[in-house]
Design an enzyme around this catalytic site. Structure first.
Site, PDB file in Angstrom:
ATOM      1  CB  CYS A 104      -0.758  -0.203   1.008  1.00 35.70           C
ATOM      2  SG  CYS A 104      -2.087  -1.877   1.237  1.00 35.70           S
ATOM      3  CB  CYS A 132      -5.707  -1.011  -0.722  1.00 34.25           C
ATOM      4  SG  CYS A 132      -5.240  -1.880  -0.624  1.00 34.25           S
ATOM      5  CG  HIS A 138      -2.699  -3.192  -2.740  1.00 33.02           C
ATOM      6  ND1 HIS A 138      -2.879  -2.156  -2.394  1.00 33.02           N
ATOM      7  CD2 HIS A 138      -2.273  -2.236  -3.935  1.00 33.02           C
ATOM      8  CE1 HIS A 138      -3.093  -0.666  -2.660  1.00 33.02           C
ATOM      9  NE2 HIS A 138      -2.238  -1.570  -3.660  1.00 33.02           N
TER      10      HIS A 138
END
Ligand SMILES: [Zn+2]
Length: 428
Positions: free
Chosen positions: A6, A76, A379
Protein backbone atom coordinates in the site's frame (compact mmCIF):
# COMPACT_ATOMS: atom_id res chain seq x y z
CA UNK A 1 5.19 -8.13 -2.57
CA UNK A 2 6.82 -4.71 -2.71
CA UNK A 3 5.05 -3.96 -5.93
CA UNK A 4 1.71 -4.20 -4.25
CA UNK A 5 2.56 -2.61 -0.97
CA UNK A 6 0.00 0.00 0.00
CA UNK A 7 1.33 3.31 -1.21
CA UNK A 8 1.38 5.77 1.53
CA UNK A 9 2.14 3.95 4.70
CA UNK A 10 4.14 0.92 5.59
CA UNK A 11 1.85 -0.02 8.38
CA UNK A 12 3.78 -2.56 10.38
CA UNK A 13 6.81 -0.58 11.38
CA UNK A 14 5.02 2.51 12.64
CA UNK A 15 1.75 1.02 13.70
CA UNK A 16 1.44 2.59 17.13
CA UNK A 17 2.68 5.96 16.01
CA UNK A 18 0.34 5.93 13.10
CA UNK A 19 -2.69 4.95 15.15
CA UNK A 20 -1.92 7.80 17.51
CA UNK A 21 -1.52 10.22 14.64
CA UNK A 22 -4.79 9.24 13.02
CA UNK A 23 -6.61 9.35 16.33
CA UNK A 24 -5.39 12.88 16.92
CA UNK A 25 -6.39 13.69 13.41
CA UNK A 26 -9.87 12.25 13.95
CA UNK A 27 -10.15 14.23 17.16
CA UNK A 28 -9.30 17.40 15.28
CA UNK A 29 -11.81 16.52 12.62
CA UNK A 30 -14.39 15.91 15.28
CA UNK A 31 -13.77 19.30 16.81
CA UNK A 32 -13.88 21.21 13.62
CA UNK A 33 -15.58 19.29 10.84
CA UNK A 34 -19.07 19.58 12.16
CA UNK A 35 -18.96 23.14 13.36
CA UNK A 36 -16.87 25.61 11.45
CA UNK A 37 -16.16 23.50 8.40
CA UNK A 38 -19.80 23.00 7.72
CA UNK A 39 -20.20 26.68 7.12
CA UNK A 40 -17.32 26.90 4.76
CA UNK A 41 -17.86 26.82 1.09
CA UNK A 42 -18.15 23.31 -0.33
CA UNK A 43 -15.40 23.97 -2.83
CA UNK A 44 -12.92 24.68 -0.07
CA UNK A 45 -13.65 21.38 1.59
CA UNK A 46 -13.36 19.42 -1.58
CA UNK A 47 -10.13 20.99 -2.69
CA UNK A 48 -8.41 21.05 0.66
CA UNK A 49 -6.17 18.06 0.23
CA UNK A 50 -4.16 18.40 -2.90
CA UNK A 51 -1.66 15.69 -3.45
CA UNK A 52 1.54 16.06 -5.34
CA UNK A 53 1.32 12.74 -7.11
CA UNK A 54 0.70 13.08 -10.80
CA UNK A 55 -1.73 11.29 -12.99
CA UNK A 56 0.30 9.13 -15.28
CA UNK A 57 -1.20 8.64 -18.69
CA UNK A 58 1.25 6.85 -20.89
CA UNK A 59 4.04 8.88 -19.41
CA UNK A 60 2.47 12.25 -19.96
CA UNK A 61 0.01 14.22 -17.90
CA UNK A 62 -2.93 15.05 -20.08
CA UNK A 63 -6.10 16.90 -19.31
CA UNK A 64 -7.80 13.74 -18.08
CA UNK A 65 -9.69 14.43 -14.93
CA UNK A 66 -9.20 11.12 -13.13
CA UNK A 67 -8.56 11.51 -9.42
CA UNK A 68 -6.84 8.98 -7.17
CA UNK A 69 -7.69 8.30 -3.53
CA UNK A 70 -4.94 8.52 -0.93
CA UNK A 71 -4.30 5.46 1.16
CA UNK A 72 -4.83 6.26 4.84
CA UNK A 73 -3.19 3.10 6.15
CA UNK A 74 -4.44 -0.10 4.48
CA UNK A 75 -7.54 1.61 3.13
CA UNK A 76 -7.04 0.36 -0.43
CA UNK A 77 -10.02 -2.00 0.06
CA UNK A 78 -12.22 1.07 0.50
CA UNK A 79 -10.53 3.04 -2.30
CA UNK A 80 -11.04 0.24 -4.82
CA UNK A 81 -14.76 0.09 -3.98
CA UNK A 82 -15.21 3.87 -4.09
CA UNK A 83 -13.49 4.16 -7.47
CA UNK A 84 -15.66 1.35 -8.85
CA UNK A 85 -18.87 2.93 -7.56
CA UNK A 86 -17.80 6.35 -8.86
CA UNK A 87 -17.84 4.93 -12.38
CA UNK A 88 -21.36 3.57 -12.16
CA UNK A 89 -22.92 6.64 -13.67
CA UNK A 90 -26.55 6.21 -12.65
CA UNK A 91 -25.56 5.57 -9.06
CA UNK A 92 -22.89 8.24 -8.83
CA UNK A 93 -25.00 10.96 -10.50
CA UNK A 94 -27.78 10.51 -7.99
CA UNK A 95 -25.44 11.38 -5.11
CA UNK A 96 -23.67 14.17 -6.96
CA UNK A 97 -27.00 15.86 -7.61
CA UNK A 98 -28.03 15.80 -3.96
CA UNK A 99 -27.82 19.22 -2.32
CA UNK A 100 -24.96 19.85 0.08
CA UNK A 101 -25.70 19.32 3.74
CA UNK A 102 -26.16 23.00 4.65
CA UNK A 103 -28.92 23.22 2.08
CA UNK A 104 -30.87 20.52 3.78
CA UNK A 105 -31.70 22.26 7.00
CA UNK A 106 -35.11 23.66 6.23
CA UNK A 107 -34.03 26.46 3.94
CA UNK A 108 -34.78 24.37 0.93
CA UNK A 109 -38.13 25.58 -0.32
CA UNK A 110 -38.73 24.02 -3.69
CA UNK A 111 -35.58 21.95 -3.54
CA UNK A 112 -35.21 18.25 -3.14
CA UNK A 113 -34.50 17.42 0.49
CA UNK A 114 -33.91 14.38 2.54
CA UNK A 115 -33.05 13.71 6.12
CA UNK A 116 -29.64 12.80 7.33
CA UNK A 117 -29.09 10.15 9.87
CA UNK A 118 -28.26 11.29 13.33
CA UNK A 119 -26.70 8.71 15.54
CA UNK A 120 -26.90 9.74 19.15
CA UNK A 121 -25.23 13.08 19.49
CA UNK A 122 -22.84 12.37 16.63
CA UNK A 123 -24.33 14.19 13.76
CA UNK A 124 -22.58 12.40 10.94
CA UNK A 125 -23.92 11.62 7.51
CA UNK A 126 -22.47 8.87 5.38
CA UNK A 127 -24.56 10.04 2.42
CA UNK A 128 -23.11 13.55 2.68
CA UNK A 129 -19.49 12.40 2.92
CA UNK A 130 -20.04 9.89 0.13
CA UNK A 131 -21.51 12.70 -1.98
CA UNK A 132 -18.54 14.96 -1.30
CA UNK A 133 -16.07 12.23 -2.19
CA UNK A 134 -17.84 11.43 -5.46
CA UNK A 135 -17.90 15.15 -6.31
CA UNK A 136 -14.16 15.35 -5.69
CA UNK A 137 -13.47 12.52 -8.13
CA UNK A 138 -13.48 13.24 -11.85
CA UNK A 139 -13.54 16.99 -11.42
CA UNK A 140 -10.04 17.41 -12.76
CA UNK A 141 -8.68 19.87 -10.25
CA UNK A 142 -6.50 17.44 -8.36
CA UNK A 143 -4.68 14.18 -8.97
CA UNK A 144 -5.48 12.57 -5.63
CA UNK A 145 -8.13 13.19 -3.02
CA UNK A 146 -7.79 12.31 0.63
CA UNK A 147 -11.07 10.69 1.70
CA UNK A 148 -10.44 11.20 5.41
CA UNK A 149 -13.77 12.76 6.30
CA UNK A 150 -15.63 9.94 4.55
CA UNK A 151 -13.47 7.34 6.29
CA UNK A 152 -14.00 9.12 9.57
CA UNK A 153 -17.74 8.55 9.18
CA UNK A 154 -17.17 4.98 7.96
CA UNK A 155 -15.01 4.20 10.99
CA UNK A 156 -17.58 5.77 13.24
CA UNK A 157 -20.61 3.87 11.99
CA UNK A 158 -18.82 0.68 10.89
CA UNK A 159 -16.26 0.17 13.66
CA UNK A 160 -15.25 -3.24 12.30
CA UNK A 161 -13.34 -1.47 9.50
CA UNK A 162 -11.33 0.71 11.89
CA UNK A 163 -8.27 -1.50 12.27
CA UNK A 164 -5.10 -1.27 10.28
CA UNK A 165 -5.09 -4.80 8.93
CA UNK A 166 -6.16 -5.41 5.37
CA UNK A 167 -9.92 -5.97 5.16
CA UNK A 168 -12.31 -7.54 2.74
CA UNK A 169 -13.41 -5.18 -0.02
CA UNK A 170 -16.61 -7.10 -0.68
CA UNK A 171 -17.63 -7.02 2.95
CA UNK A 172 -16.96 -3.28 3.00
CA UNK A 173 -19.05 -2.73 -0.12
CA UNK A 174 -22.00 -4.56 1.43
CA UNK A 175 -21.75 -2.51 4.62
CA UNK A 176 -21.41 0.70 2.65
CA UNK A 177 -24.43 -0.01 0.44
CA UNK A 178 -26.53 -1.17 3.40
CA UNK A 179 -25.70 1.95 5.40
CA UNK A 180 -26.33 4.28 2.47
CA UNK A 181 -29.65 2.53 1.91
CA UNK A 182 -30.63 2.85 5.57
CA UNK A 183 -29.63 6.48 5.80
CA UNK A 184 -31.47 7.37 2.61
CA UNK A 185 -34.53 5.69 4.05
CA UNK A 186 -34.23 7.77 7.17
CA UNK A 187 -34.65 4.47 8.94
CA UNK A 188 -32.52 5.33 11.94
CA UNK A 189 -34.20 8.38 13.33
CA UNK A 190 -37.61 7.49 12.02
CA UNK A 191 -38.03 10.65 9.96
CA UNK A 192 -40.38 11.05 7.08
CA UNK A 193 -40.36 8.07 4.81
CA UNK A 194 -42.66 9.82 2.40
CA UNK A 195 -39.76 11.98 1.25
CA UNK A 196 -37.78 8.90 0.44
CA UNK A 197 -40.65 7.17 -1.27
CA UNK A 198 -41.19 10.20 -3.42
CA UNK A 199 -37.53 10.25 -4.32
CA UNK A 200 -37.44 6.65 -5.27
CA UNK A 201 -40.61 6.81 -7.28
CA UNK A 202 -38.91 9.50 -9.33
CA UNK A 203 -36.13 7.04 -9.93
CA UNK A 204 -38.23 4.39 -11.57
CA UNK A 205 -41.76 3.52 -10.72
CA UNK A 206 -41.48 0.11 -12.30
CA UNK A 207 -38.29 -0.82 -10.58
CA UNK A 208 -39.16 -1.30 -6.96
CA UNK A 209 -37.03 -3.75 -5.15
CA UNK A 210 -37.26 -3.55 -1.45
CA UNK A 211 -34.69 -4.63 1.06
CA UNK A 212 -35.67 -3.54 4.54
CA UNK A 213 -38.68 -1.59 3.39
CA UNK A 214 -38.72 1.39 1.08
CA UNK A 215 -36.72 1.48 -2.11
CA UNK A 216 -33.75 3.84 -2.46
CA UNK A 217 -31.22 4.50 -5.18
CA UNK A 218 -29.20 1.59 -3.75
CA UNK A 219 -31.95 -0.98 -4.29
CA UNK A 220 -33.15 0.67 -7.51
CA UNK A 221 -29.69 0.25 -9.06
CA UNK A 222 -28.25 -2.90 -7.46
CA UNK A 223 -31.41 -4.68 -6.36
CA UNK A 224 -32.48 -7.88 -8.03
CA UNK A 225 -34.62 -10.78 -6.86
CA UNK A 226 -33.71 -14.45 -6.64
CA UNK A 227 -36.18 -17.25 -6.47
CA UNK A 228 -35.01 -19.96 -4.17
CA UNK A 229 -36.70 -23.27 -4.97
CA UNK A 230 -36.37 -26.12 -2.48
CA UNK A 231 -37.67 -29.63 -3.16
CA UNK A 232 -38.13 -32.27 -0.51
CA UNK A 233 -36.41 -35.42 -1.77
CA UNK A 234 -38.79 -37.65 0.21
CA UNK A 235 -42.25 -36.33 -0.66
CA UNK A 236 -41.42 -34.04 -3.57
CA UNK A 237 -43.00 -30.94 -2.03
CA UNK A 238 -41.67 -27.76 -3.55
CA UNK A 239 -41.29 -24.52 -1.64
CA UNK A 240 -40.40 -21.19 -3.16
CA UNK A 241 -39.00 -18.14 -1.57
CA UNK A 242 -38.07 -14.78 -3.06
CA UNK A 243 -34.82 -13.28 -1.89
CA UNK A 244 -33.85 -9.73 -2.79
CA UNK A 245 -30.15 -9.29 -3.49
CA UNK A 246 -27.70 -6.45 -4.07
CA UNK A 247 -24.98 -8.70 -5.42
CA UNK A 248 -24.41 -12.37 -6.13
CA UNK A 249 -21.59 -14.29 -4.46
CA UNK A 250 -20.35 -16.99 -6.80
CA UNK A 251 -18.17 -19.98 -5.99
CA UNK A 252 -15.29 -20.80 -8.26
CA UNK A 253 -16.15 -24.45 -9.06
CA UNK A 254 -13.85 -26.86 -7.23
CA UNK A 255 -12.42 -28.42 -10.38
CA UNK A 256 -10.87 -25.04 -11.25
CA UNK A 257 -9.56 -24.06 -7.85
CA UNK A 258 -5.96 -24.98 -8.48
CA UNK A 259 -5.63 -23.36 -11.88
CA UNK A 260 -3.66 -20.19 -11.49
CA UNK A 261 -2.85 -18.75 -14.86
CA UNK A 262 -4.66 -18.14 -18.08
CA UNK A 263 -2.26 -20.34 -20.03
CA UNK A 264 -1.96 -23.24 -17.64
CA UNK A 265 -2.28 -26.37 -19.74
CA UNK A 266 -4.59 -29.31 -19.04
CA UNK A 267 -8.31 -28.84 -19.14
CA UNK A 268 -10.54 -25.87 -19.88
CA UNK A 269 -10.17 -22.45 -18.33
CA UNK A 270 -12.64 -21.35 -15.70
CA UNK A 271 -15.12 -18.81 -17.04
CA UNK A 272 -17.61 -16.52 -15.36
CA UNK A 273 -20.27 -18.65 -16.99
CA UNK A 274 -18.96 -21.71 -15.09
CA UNK A 275 -19.33 -19.76 -11.84
CA UNK A 276 -22.83 -18.55 -12.71
CA UNK A 277 -23.86 -22.04 -13.75
CA UNK A 278 -22.61 -23.56 -10.53
CA UNK A 279 -24.55 -20.88 -8.66
CA UNK A 280 -27.81 -21.62 -10.45
CA UNK A 281 -27.42 -25.39 -10.87
CA UNK A 282 -29.66 -27.76 -8.99
CA UNK A 283 -27.83 -28.60 -5.80
CA UNK A 284 -28.43 -31.50 -3.47
CA UNK A 285 -28.10 -30.17 0.06
CA UNK A 286 -25.82 -31.88 2.54
CA UNK A 287 -26.93 -34.00 5.44
CA UNK A 288 -25.83 -31.06 7.56
CA UNK A 289 -28.32 -28.72 5.88
CA UNK A 290 -31.55 -30.67 6.19
CA UNK A 291 -34.65 -28.77 5.23
CA UNK A 292 -37.79 -28.59 7.36
CA UNK A 293 -40.48 -30.03 5.10
CA UNK A 294 -43.96 -28.84 6.02
CA UNK A 295 -45.65 -31.82 4.46
CA UNK A 296 -43.41 -34.48 6.02
CA UNK A 297 -43.33 -32.35 9.19
CA UNK A 298 -39.69 -33.18 9.71
CA UNK A 299 -36.24 -32.29 8.49
CA UNK A 300 -35.52 -33.96 5.17
CA UNK A 301 -32.94 -34.16 2.45
CA UNK A 302 -33.67 -31.70 -0.30
CA UNK A 303 -32.46 -30.06 -3.47
CA UNK A 304 -32.08 -26.34 -3.96
CA UNK A 305 -32.12 -24.24 -7.08
CA UNK A 306 -31.71 -20.52 -7.63
CA UNK A 307 -33.41 -18.66 -10.44
CA UNK A 308 -33.07 -14.98 -11.10
CA UNK A 309 -36.57 -13.57 -10.91
CA UNK A 310 -35.56 -9.98 -11.59
CA UNK A 311 -32.22 -8.74 -12.90
CA UNK A 312 -30.80 -5.48 -11.49
CA UNK A 313 -29.68 -2.45 -13.48
CA UNK A 314 -26.17 -2.99 -12.20
CA UNK A 315 -25.22 -6.60 -11.68
CA UNK A 316 -22.53 -6.97 -9.06
CA UNK A 317 -20.82 -10.36 -9.09
CA UNK A 318 -18.53 -11.34 -6.24
CA UNK A 319 -16.19 -14.29 -6.82
CA UNK A 320 -15.70 -16.18 -3.59
CA UNK A 321 -11.92 -16.26 -3.56
CA UNK A 322 -11.54 -16.49 0.20
CA UNK A 323 -12.34 -19.74 1.95
CA UNK A 324 -12.05 -20.77 5.55
CA UNK A 325 -10.15 -23.88 6.39
CA UNK A 326 -9.75 -24.94 10.02
CA UNK A 327 -8.15 -21.70 11.21
CA UNK A 328 -7.02 -19.96 8.08
CA UNK A 329 -8.66 -18.11 5.31
CA UNK A 330 -7.25 -19.33 2.02
CA UNK A 331 -7.34 -17.57 -1.28
CA UNK A 332 -8.42 -19.21 -4.53
CA UNK A 333 -6.17 -17.57 -7.06
CA UNK A 334 -7.70 -19.08 -10.20
CA UNK A 335 -7.95 -16.88 -13.25
CA UNK A 336 -11.63 -16.58 -14.23
CA UNK A 337 -12.32 -15.43 -17.76
CA UNK A 338 -15.06 -12.79 -17.98
CA UNK A 339 -16.59 -10.87 -20.87
CA UNK A 340 -16.07 -7.11 -21.11
CA UNK A 341 -19.18 -6.79 -23.24
CA UNK A 342 -22.43 -8.60 -23.67
CA UNK A 343 -22.65 -10.86 -20.63
CA UNK A 344 -25.95 -12.60 -21.36
CA UNK A 345 -27.97 -13.39 -18.24
CA UNK A 346 -31.05 -14.70 -20.05
CA UNK A 347 -30.45 -18.37 -19.32
CA UNK A 348 -30.50 -17.74 -15.55
CA UNK A 349 -33.83 -15.94 -15.64
CA UNK A 350 -36.99 -17.55 -14.33
CA UNK A 351 -39.17 -16.13 -17.09
CA UNK A 352 -36.87 -15.11 -19.93
CA UNK A 353 -39.85 -14.61 -22.23
CA UNK A 354 -40.85 -11.54 -20.21
CA UNK A 355 -37.68 -9.63 -20.94
CA UNK A 356 -36.87 -7.71 -24.07
CA UNK A 357 -34.21 -8.79 -26.55
CA UNK A 358 -31.42 -6.74 -25.01
CA UNK A 359 -32.36 -6.26 -21.40
CA UNK A 360 -30.42 -9.36 -20.33
CA UNK A 361 -27.16 -8.11 -21.80
CA UNK A 362 -24.61 -6.51 -19.53
CA UNK A 363 -21.39 -4.61 -20.16
CA UNK A 364 -18.53 -4.47 -17.71
CA UNK A 365 -17.92 -1.12 -16.04
CA UNK A 366 -15.57 -1.91 -13.13
CA UNK A 367 -13.53 -4.72 -11.60
CA UNK A 368 -12.00 -4.92 -8.13
CA UNK A 369 -8.83 -7.01 -7.95
CA UNK A 370 -7.09 -8.43 -4.89
CA UNK A 371 -3.35 -8.90 -5.28
CA UNK A 372 -1.49 -11.13 -2.87
CA UNK A 373 -2.26 -14.30 -1.01
CA UNK A 374 -4.38 -13.75 2.08
CA UNK A 375 -7.37 -11.70 3.08
CA UNK A 376 -5.39 -10.07 5.87
CA UNK A 377 -2.63 -9.01 3.52
CA UNK A 378 -2.17 -8.01 -0.08
CA UNK A 379 -3.54 -5.04 -1.88
CA UNK A 380 -6.69 -4.02 -3.70
CA UNK A 381 -6.90 -2.03 -6.92
CA UNK A 382 -9.71 -1.41 -9.38
CA UNK A 383 -10.16 -1.12 -13.11
CA UNK A 384 -13.03 1.02 -14.34
CA UNK A 385 -14.31 2.37 -17.63
CA UNK A 386 -14.91 6.08 -17.91
CA UNK A 387 -16.20 7.65 -21.11
CA UNK A 388 -15.04 4.71 -23.16
CA UNK A 389 -11.56 4.42 -21.68
CA UNK A 390 -10.26 2.02 -19.06
CA UNK A 391 -8.36 3.25 -16.04
CA UNK A 392 -6.44 1.44 -13.35
CA UNK A 393 -6.99 2.90 -9.89
CA UNK A 394 -4.20 2.09 -7.47
CA UNK A 395 -4.85 4.34 -4.48
CA UNK A 396 -3.52 7.79 -5.37
CA UNK A 397 -2.16 6.65 -8.73
CA UNK A 398 -4.47 6.46 -11.74
CA UNK A 399 -3.19 5.11 -15.03
CA UNK A 400 -4.80 4.74 -18.39
CA UNK A 401 -4.97 1.11 -19.46
CA UNK A 402 -6.60 -1.05 -22.15
CA UNK A 403 -9.20 -3.79 -22.48
CA UNK A 404 -6.61 -6.51 -22.89
CA UNK A 405 -5.05 -5.70 -19.52
CA UNK A 406 -8.46 -5.54 -17.86
CA UNK A 407 -9.41 -8.92 -19.34
CA UNK A 408 -6.33 -10.54 -17.79
CA UNK A 409 -7.16 -9.38 -14.27
CA UNK A 410 -7.96 -11.94 -11.62
CA UNK A 411 -11.29 -10.39 -10.79
CA UNK A 412 -12.66 -10.35 -7.26
CA UNK A 413 -15.76 -8.18 -7.76
CA UNK A 414 -17.24 -7.43 -11.20
CA UNK A 415 -19.72 -4.63 -11.88
CA UNK A 416 -21.85 -5.05 -15.00
CA UNK A 417 -24.30 -2.43 -16.26
CA UNK A 418 -27.47 -3.41 -18.06
CA UNK A 419 -27.34 -2.52 -21.73
CA UNK A 420 -30.14 -0.14 -22.63
CA UNK A 421 -32.46 -1.44 -25.33
CA UNK A 422 -32.74 1.97 -26.97
CA UNK A 423 -30.22 4.70 -26.29
CA UNK A 424 -31.72 7.29 -23.99
CA UNK A 425 -34.78 5.17 -23.25
CA UNK A 426 -35.85 4.74 -19.64
CA UNK A 427 -33.44 7.07 -17.96
CA UNK A 428 -33.05 7.01 -14.22
ZN1 LIG B 1 -41.34 -33.75 2.40
Amino acid sequence: MDLYRCDDFVVNDTKLGLVQKVREHLQNLENSAFTSDRHRKRKLLENSSLNSKLLKVNGSTTALCATGLRNLGNTCFMNAILQSLSNIQQFCCYFKELPAVELRNGKTAGRRTYHTRSQGDNNVSLVEEFRKTLCALWQGSQTAFSPESLFYVVWKIMPNFRGYQQQDAHEFMRYLLDHLHLELQGGFNGVSRSVILQESSNLSASNKCCINGASTVVTAIFGGILQNEVNCLICGTESRKFDPFLDLSLDIPSQFRNKRTKNQESGPMCTLRDCLRSFTDLEELDETELYMCHKCKKKQKSTKKFWIQKLPKVLCLHLKRFHWTAYLRNKVDTYVEFPLRGLDMKCYLLEPENSGPESCLYDLVAVVVHHGSGVGSGHYTAYAAHEGRWFHFNDSTVTLTDEETVGKAKAYILFYVERQAKPGAEKL
